[in-house]
Design a protein around this motif. Structure first.
Motif, PDB file in Angstrom:
ATOM      1  N   CYS A   8       0.905  -1.076   0.047  1.00 25.70           N
ATOM      2  CA  CYS A   8       0.048   0.061  -0.178  1.00 25.70           C
ATOM      3  C   CYS A   8       0.940   1.492  -0.244  1.00 25.70           C
ATOM      4  O   CYS A   8       2.127   1.202   0.265  1.00 25.70           O
ATOM      5  CB  CYS A   8      -0.832   0.037   1.096  1.00 25.70           C
ATOM      6  SG  CYS A   8      -0.197   0.128   2.885  1.00 25.70           S
ATOM      7  N   SER A  33      -7.336   7.303   4.081  1.00 29.30           N
ATOM      8  CA  SER A  33      -7.804   6.440   3.188  1.00 29.30           C
ATOM      9  C   SER A  33      -7.237   5.163   3.016  1.00 29.30           C
ATOM     10  O   SER A  33      -7.558   4.135   2.723  1.00 29.30           O
ATOM     11  CB  SER A  33      -7.663   7.393   1.741  1.00 29.30           C
ATOM     12  OG  SER A  33      -6.265   7.610   1.569  1.00 29.30           O
ATOM     13  N   ASP A  36      -8.465   3.103   6.047  1.00 23.31           N
ATOM     14  CA  ASP A  36     -10.055   2.734   5.836  1.00 23.31           C
ATOM     15  C   ASP A  36      -9.889   1.633   4.760  1.00 23.31           C
ATOM     16  O   ASP A  36     -10.962   1.032   4.666  1.00 23.31           O
ATOM     17  CB  ASP A  36     -10.769   3.786   5.424  1.00 23.31           C
ATOM     18  CG  ASP A  36     -10.901   4.665   6.407  1.00 23.31           C
ATOM     19  OD1 ASP A  36     -10.564   4.510   7.602  1.00 23.31           O
ATOM     20  OD2 ASP A  36     -11.339   5.978   6.211  1.00 23.31           O
ATOM     21  N   ASN A  37      -8.912   1.284   3.969  1.00 24.19           N
ATOM     22  CA  ASN A  37      -8.935   0.429   2.825  1.00 24.19           C
ATOM     23  C   ASN A  37      -8.364  -0.926   3.361  1.00 24.19           C
ATOM     24  O   ASN A  37      -8.286  -1.694   2.304  1.00 24.19           O
ATOM     25  CB  ASN A  37      -8.245   1.079   1.702  1.00 24.19           C
ATOM     26  CG  ASN A  37      -8.974   1.760   0.713  1.00 24.19           C
ATOM     27  OD1 ASN A  37      -9.983   1.294   0.288  1.00 24.19           O
ATOM     28  ND2 ASN A  37      -8.517   3.056   0.368  1.00 24.19           N
ATOM     29  N   GLN A 164      -5.580   5.767  -2.753  1.00 24.53           N
ATOM     30  CA  GLN A 164      -6.776   4.586  -2.593  1.00 24.53           C
ATOM     31  C   GLN A 164      -6.454   3.633  -3.333  1.00 24.53           C
ATOM     32  O   GLN A 164      -7.030   2.449  -3.020  1.00 24.53           O
ATOM     33  CB  GLN A 164      -7.985   5.406  -3.407  1.00 24.53           C
ATOM     34  CG  GLN A 164      -8.421   6.604  -3.207  1.00 24.53           C
ATOM     35  CD  GLN A 164      -9.471   6.603  -1.762  1.00 24.53           C
ATOM     36  OE1 GLN A 164      -9.814   5.613  -1.257  1.00 24.53           O
ATOM     37  NE2 GLN A 164      -9.743   7.891  -1.191  1.00 24.53           N
ATOM     38  N   ILE A 166      -4.792   0.386  -3.685  1.00 22.53           N
ATOM     39  CA  ILE A 166      -4.237  -0.737  -2.895  1.00 22.53           C
ATOM     40  C   ILE A 166      -3.708  -1.841  -3.570  1.00 22.53           C
ATOM     41  O   ILE A 166      -4.548  -2.539  -4.561  1.00 22.53           O
ATOM     42  CB  ILE A 166      -5.122  -1.237  -1.914  1.00 22.53           C
ATOM     43  CG1 ILE A 166      -5.807  -0.111  -0.849  1.00 22.53           C
ATOM     44  CG2 ILE A 166      -4.509  -2.136  -0.920  1.00 22.53           C
ATOM     45  CD1 ILE A 166      -4.827   0.630  -0.210  1.00 22.53           C
TER      46      ILE A 166
END
Ligand code: ADP
Ligand code: RBF
Ligand code: MG
Length: 170
Positions: A8, A33, A36-37, A164, A166
């Motif tokens: 990530c 972000s 949260d992912n 965002q 990933i």
């Protein structure tokens, strides 16, 4: 954990400002972000792997994911201590990491000294484990050299969308 190794990247934001740097263990906090992912099977706890700031060199790292029970945080964080001495802070830059292994769950400690000793143990364990051939090869992964990682740090707009992204199961 089926999601390991987990790739990530995202922007380094200001953290809780508790002066972990003064303790000798600065931790670069990821933007929301990225937190949260996280896939559901990546549990909270302490991980080790590889990290790179912007398009710089790849270094060993240890990461804490969770609520820092010692401090009873209400916000989940992902904090990376890069095992390298940097000349300057890198707030706002893009941090790329691959988490390759899990060390232990987060826990509370009786004293700050005990917490620091535990973190130093994690660092030693990470240094040793990352010398395994299966982990060393991830340091050379294209993830760290691809143009997307070098192109990210320029504007906040690109950072917002790419953080965002990933990349998992590479
Ligand atoms: P904060 O509470 O804002 O996260 P820290 O005391 O944890 O503050 O310091 C983290 C910052 O220190 C990082 O965002 C980064 O800019 C800088 N830094 C310098 N060296 C390192 C390192 N080896 N690992 C992680 N962050 C580092
Ligand atoms: N915080 C805890 O409350 N409990 C822990 O077990 C814990 N382990 C950590 C392990 C590592 C490798 C790192 C880098 C941090 C850890 N932290 C832990 C987070 C620590 O409390 C935090 O970095 C500082 O408080 C600064 O925010
Ligand atoms: Mg920090």
């Amino acid at each position: 954990m089926k999601s390991l190794p987990y790739f990530c990247r995202g922007e380094v934001i200001r953290g809780f400002g508790r002066g972990s740097k003064e303790l000798g263990i600065p931790t670069a906090n990821f933007s929301d972000s990225v937190v949260d992912n996280l896939p559901a099977d990546i549990s909270t706890g302490i991980y080790y792997g590889w990290a790179c700031v912007g398009n710089g060199d790849v270094h060993k790292m240890v990461m804490s994911i969770g609520w820092n029970p010692y401090y009873k945080n209400t916000k989940k964080s992902m904090e990376t201590h890069v095992i390298h001495t940097f000349k300057e802070d890198f707030y706002g830059e893009v941090l790329s990491v691959v988490m390759v292994g899990y060390i232990r769950p987060e826990r509370s400690y009786d004293s700050l000294e005990a917490l620091i000793a535990a973190i130093n143990n994690d660092i030693e364990e990470a240094k040793v484990n990352l010398e395994l051939a299966e982990h060393l090869k991830l340091r050379e992964d294209n993830f760290f050299t691809s143009t997307s990682s070098t192109g990210l740090a320029t504007t906040t707009t690109t950072t917002a969308s790419t953080s965002q992204t990933i990349m998992n199961g590479h």
